[in-house]
Each structure stands twice: as structure tokens, then as C-alpha cells.
Design an enzyme around this catalytic site. Structure first.
Site, PDB file in Angstrom:
ATOM      1  N   GLY B  11      30.342 123.440  87.682  1.00 45.05           N
ATOM      2  CA  GLY B  11      31.796 123.276  87.764  1.00 45.05           C
ATOM      3  C   GLY B  11      32.295 122.179  86.830  1.00 45.05           C
ATOM      4  O   GLY B  11      31.511 121.545  86.122  1.00 45.05           O
ATOM      5  N   ILE B  13      33.646 119.274  87.641  1.00 41.22           N
ATOM      6  CA  ILE B  13      33.216 117.937  88.052  1.00 41.22           C
ATOM      7  C   ILE B  13      31.713 117.795  87.833  1.00 41.22           C
ATOM      8  O   ILE B  13      31.238 116.746  87.378  1.00 41.22           O
ATOM      9  CB  ILE B  13      33.599 117.665  89.523  1.00 41.22           C
ATOM     10  N   CYS B 150      41.738 113.361  93.318  1.00 42.69           N
ATOM     11  CA  CYS B 150      42.274 112.863  92.045  1.00 42.69           C
ATOM     12  C   CYS B 150      43.741 112.435  92.174  1.00 42.69           C
ATOM     13  O   CYS B 150      44.101 111.311  91.796  1.00 42.69           O
ATOM     14  CB  CYS B 150      42.089 113.903  90.958  1.00 42.69           C
TER      15      CYS B 150
END
Ligand SMILES: NC(=O)c1ccc[n+]([C@@H]2O[C@H](COP(=O)([O-])OP(=O)(O)OC[C@H]3O[C@@H](n4cnc5c(N)ncnc54)[C@H](OP(=O)(O)O)[C@@H]3O)[C@@H](O)[C@H]2O)c1
Ligand SMILES: [Zn+2]
Lengths: 66, 350
Positions: B11, B13, B150
Site C-alpha cells: 500500500g 503507507i 493524517c
């Protein structure tokens, strides 16, 4: 070759943010210096026996004309 | 050297964690996990890593992975890491979870905001909310870290000094603008170039999942229940988050007071920059100025007319909003210098 300026000889407190305004050692009258933190520009309005007078210089505000 | 594994390595991240961890002088990346890319070279999925690693994605059982490493990063969708955490904990391994499963101390928030009941609520208390600027000492002695969201991070950083100073009496309005990578690499109708380009998509006028996390952290700082009203929009950029928060403040306040408040609060926090300039092009924080770095840029403005303080935060969602912040927490947890592997000047222009 560009002459390196001796900076950091003097630091004055910014009137707006309380940060430090770095003044080059060989600063001259009517020069513009600015605050390290908030970026406000000051004009050196007088240099008398090592005492400096600063006045905030005009800054151009952002205007998108709406 | 510390041995690490990244689960969910395919992914966004996962990829950003691998980018940072492969450059970290004290870390050896032993394992990158992916179900869909099992058997592929990591650089086939993250082409920016070509030449930096010859790792191949694997899909081993979590206990096998845990037996090979000291620390596991979980970069999987919310709701999934709570299934992986209990067996890892049994092995004595350290965990940094990038998702939301262990961030919220009040378990009743999970069904409300995420739509599921927590499968192991007793384990939540073992996790420290991984904001290194706010929870430094707890992170230093932690084994399990819940890395913040985030949008939550950008909001919390920009509001924390005001919360601590008692300025957050009324609900805070937060407007968040976020780039496309914040929603992961899954494809949706909105991923289509024609749909996305030139669009400012108001994808969460209300009900954003980071709301309870922001409230949790600001309430701790202010010492009372702090309420936020969060609105989030997707804007046409890949990385980056900008949050602008309105804090109603009826008393006159001087700019210098706020400067001193922010300076004192973030004293010696090297990843926080007060990014304001009375002149020039960049007068307030802008995600453009933090790209690829672990900085959180903060700023504020005082609006005497509507009696509010506008508090501004900008981060790279993949770095300070996720992987960089997790590495910072890892450094603290393992007693490495806090900034090691993270000293990178933002890329500019982008
Ligand atoms: N994107 C951001 O800016 C950001 C910021 C902060 C926090 N986070 C959090 O970080 C986590 C990862 O986000 P992301 O943006 O990287 O999402 P992503 O791009 O969709 O990646 C998630 C990865 O998890 C793996 N995965 C999916 N379902 C799984 C399952 N049931 N079990 C094991 N692995 C599974 C997938 O890999 P395979 O299918 O190949 O196995 C996928 O590559 C999420 O919890 C997210 O909320 C994201
Ligand atoms: Zn100043």
C-alpha cells in the site's frame, strides 16, 4: 565575487512576533532587514554611535482583487 | 540493528515506510508482506525503490513473521490490525499500527465512527497514541504504538498550543484539504483522471473518522471535553494536507502572544516549523513546502472582525501524517536519536 556579510553581530527583538531581527555588522541607514521568524521587514531609519533605529517597512498585502 | 517487518507493504503507507526504513542506518528490513503481490519484487510495486532493495513480497503467517523480527509495522486498512495484534503480542514483538484500531481510548467511539465493535478492547490501553511531540515520554517506554491519522495530526499540531492555553471553549471548526494518496492505493470511480482533475471534492462535510481522535488529544491538553466539527475535501494533489481551524476567541489577542505560545509549546521540537512570513509568496503553511519531509508546518492568523484565531497546519500525509511519524516514534521507543533516518529537506518545487 560577492562579499560575505558579517551577520549575527546584533539581534534585535521584533515588535510584532517577539522573534529576532538579525542585523549585519556593517548595516547602513535605509537598509532593509527582516525578522528571522515572521519575516516582517524593517528599515534602518538611523545609525547613531552604534544605536540603531528601526521602523517597520511597508509590506505588500496579498490582494486577489475579489 | 533492529529487524523490522512491514505488513501491508504494497500500500501507499507500506511503500513510504519501506522508503524510509531502507534508508535508516539502524534498521534492517527483513520482511515486506502482501497478499496480492506475494512473490513479486518490492520494486515492481514501488518503482521508486528500484536499486534500493531486492526484497520480495511474502505472505507468511503473522507468527512466522514475528519470529524473524523485533518490530512489526502494520499498514493495513482499519479493522484489520485488531486481528493481527493479539498473536503478535503473544510473541513479545513490538508493534507500530498505522491504522485506527488502537488510537481511541473510548471503545464506544469505534461502532459510532468506524461501524464495528472492537474485538480486543482490553488491548487498547497497552497502546500509546503515537504523537511524538505530545507523548514523548510514554512513547519512550512503550512497546505498542497507535500511529495517528493524517488529518488528525495536522489538526492536532496546529491546535495543541491553543488547547493547552485554554482557548478551546467552543466547538472548533476544522477545514481539511487532502491529497489523493490519503485514501490509499485502492481504485474507485473518483480515481478516474477525468473525474478527479480540477475537482475539489467535498467527500466528508461531516462525520469524518478522525474527529474522535482529535477530540481525544485536544481534551487531554485542555483538561476538558473539547468538541470539533471537521469537514474534509479532496483536492487535486497527490501528497499533502492543509487544515485551517477556526477558534472563536472573544478577547483581544496580540500576535506576539500567539507566537510565544507556539514557540514555547514546541520548543526543541525539530520537526515543527512555524511557517509564516509577512512578505513573499509563502506567507502561511502550504503542503507544497513539506513534500517528502517529516515537518509539520504551523501558522495562525487573528481575525478581529469575527473574533477568531485561524490555526493552520500543513503536513505530507505519507510522512509526518504516517510513515515518518512512525519512524520518529520507533526511534524514541528504541532509544535511537529521534531524527535519525528522517533528516530530509522537503523537495521543492513540486
Ligand atoms: N494514506 C494515508 O495518508 C494514511 C495516513 C495515515 C494512516 N493511514 C492508515 O494506514 C493504513 C494503510 O493505508 P494505505 O493508505 O497504505 O492503504 P492502501 O494503500 O489501501 O494499503 C493497504 C494495504 O493493506 C493490505 N491489506 C488490505 N486488506 C488486508 C487484510 N485484510 N489483511 C492484510 N493486509 C491487507 C493491502 O495489501 P495486499 O492486498 O497486497 O495484501 C494494501 O496494500 C490504513 O489503516 C490507513 O488508515 C493512511
Ligand atoms: Zn517577527
Amino acid at each position: 565575487m560577492a562579499k560575505e556579510r558579517k551577520i549575527g553581530e546584533k539581534k534585535l527583538e521584533c515588535q510584532i512576533c517577539g522573534g529576532k531581527v538579525t542585523i549585519p555588522a556593517d548595516v547602513m541607514e535605509s537598509e532593509i532587514v527582516s525578522c528571522d521568524d515572521c519575516g516582517l521587514e524593517y528599515e534602518i531609519s538611523g545609525v547613531n554611535n552604534g544605536t540603531l533605529q528601526l521602523k517597520p517597512a511597508d509590506s505588500i498585502k496579498e490582494d486577489w482583487g475579489e | 540493528m533492529i529487524k523490522v517487518a512491514v505488513i501491508g507493504g504494497s500500500g501507499y503507507i507500506g511503500g513510504e515506510l519501506l522508503r524510509l526504513l531502507l534508508q535508516h542506518p539502524q534498521v534492517s528490513v527483513e520482511y515486506a508482506g502482501s497478499r496480492t503481490s506475494n512473490g513479486k519484487f518490492v520494486y515492481k510495486v514501488h518503482p521508486n525503490l528500484k536499486g534500493s532493495t531486492s526484497l520480495i513480497f511474502k505472505n507468511d503467517s503473522i507468527t512466522d513473521v514475528a519470529s524473524k523480527v523485533d518490530l512489526i509495522f502494520l499498514a493495513v486498512p482499519h479493522g484489520k490490525s485488531q486481528e493481527l495484534v493479539p498473536p503478535i503480542m503473544d510473541t513479545g514483538n513490538r508493534i507500530i499500527d498505522m491504522g485506527a484500531d488502537f488510537r481511541l481510548k473510548n471503545i464506544s467511539e469505534y461502532p459510532r465512527w468506524y461501524g464495528w465493535d472492537h474485538c480486543c478492547p482490553d488491548l487498547i490501553q497497552k497502546f500509546v497514541y503515537g504523537n511524538p511531540e505530545l507523548h514523548r515520554d510514554e512513547i519512550r517506554s512503550a512497546k505498542f504504538i497507535a500511529n495517528p491519522g493524517c488529518i488528525a495530526s495536522s489538526s492536532i499540531y496546529s491546535l495543541a498550543p491553543l488547547a493547552k492555553a485554554g482557548f478551546l471553549d467552543l466547538p472548533i471548526n476544522i477545514d481539511a484539504k487532502t491529497g489523493s494518496s490519503a485514501s490509499g492505493n485502492d481504485v474507485s470511480d473518483f480515481s478516474n483522471y477525468s473525474a478527479k482533475t480540477n475537482s475539489v471534492r467535498l467527500y466528508k462535510p461531516s462525520g469524518h473518522r478522525h474527529t474522535p481522535e482529535i477530540e481525544q488529544e485536544l481534551s487531554i491538553l485542555s483538561g476538558r471535553r473539547t468538541k470539533v466539527a471537521l469537514t474534509a475535501q479532496s483536492v487535486p494533489m497527490v501528497r499533502g494536507i492543509l487544515t485551517t481551524s477556526s477558534v472563536v476567541h472573544e478577547m483581544d489577542i496580540e500576535e506576539k502572544t500567539l507566537w510565544n505560545l507556539f514557540r514555547d509549546f514546541y520548543k526543541e521540537k525539530r520537526f515543527i516549523r512555524l511557517m509564516m512570513d509577512k512578505n513573499g509568496l509563502y506567507r502561511y503553511p502550504d503542503p507544497k513546502l513539506v513534500t517528502g519531509s517529516n515537518f509539520a508546518d504551523l501558522g495562525f492568523n487573528i481575525d478581529p472582525y469575527s473574533q477568531r484565531i485561524i490555526s493552520i497546519g500543513a503536513i505530507d500525509n505519507l510522512v509526518k501524517g504516517a510513515a515518518g511519524n512512525a519512524v520518529q516514534s520507533m526511534n524514541l521507543m528504541l532509544d535511537f536519536p529521534e531524527e535519525i533516518g528522517l533528516i530530509s529537506i522537503p523537495i521543492f518545487p513540486v
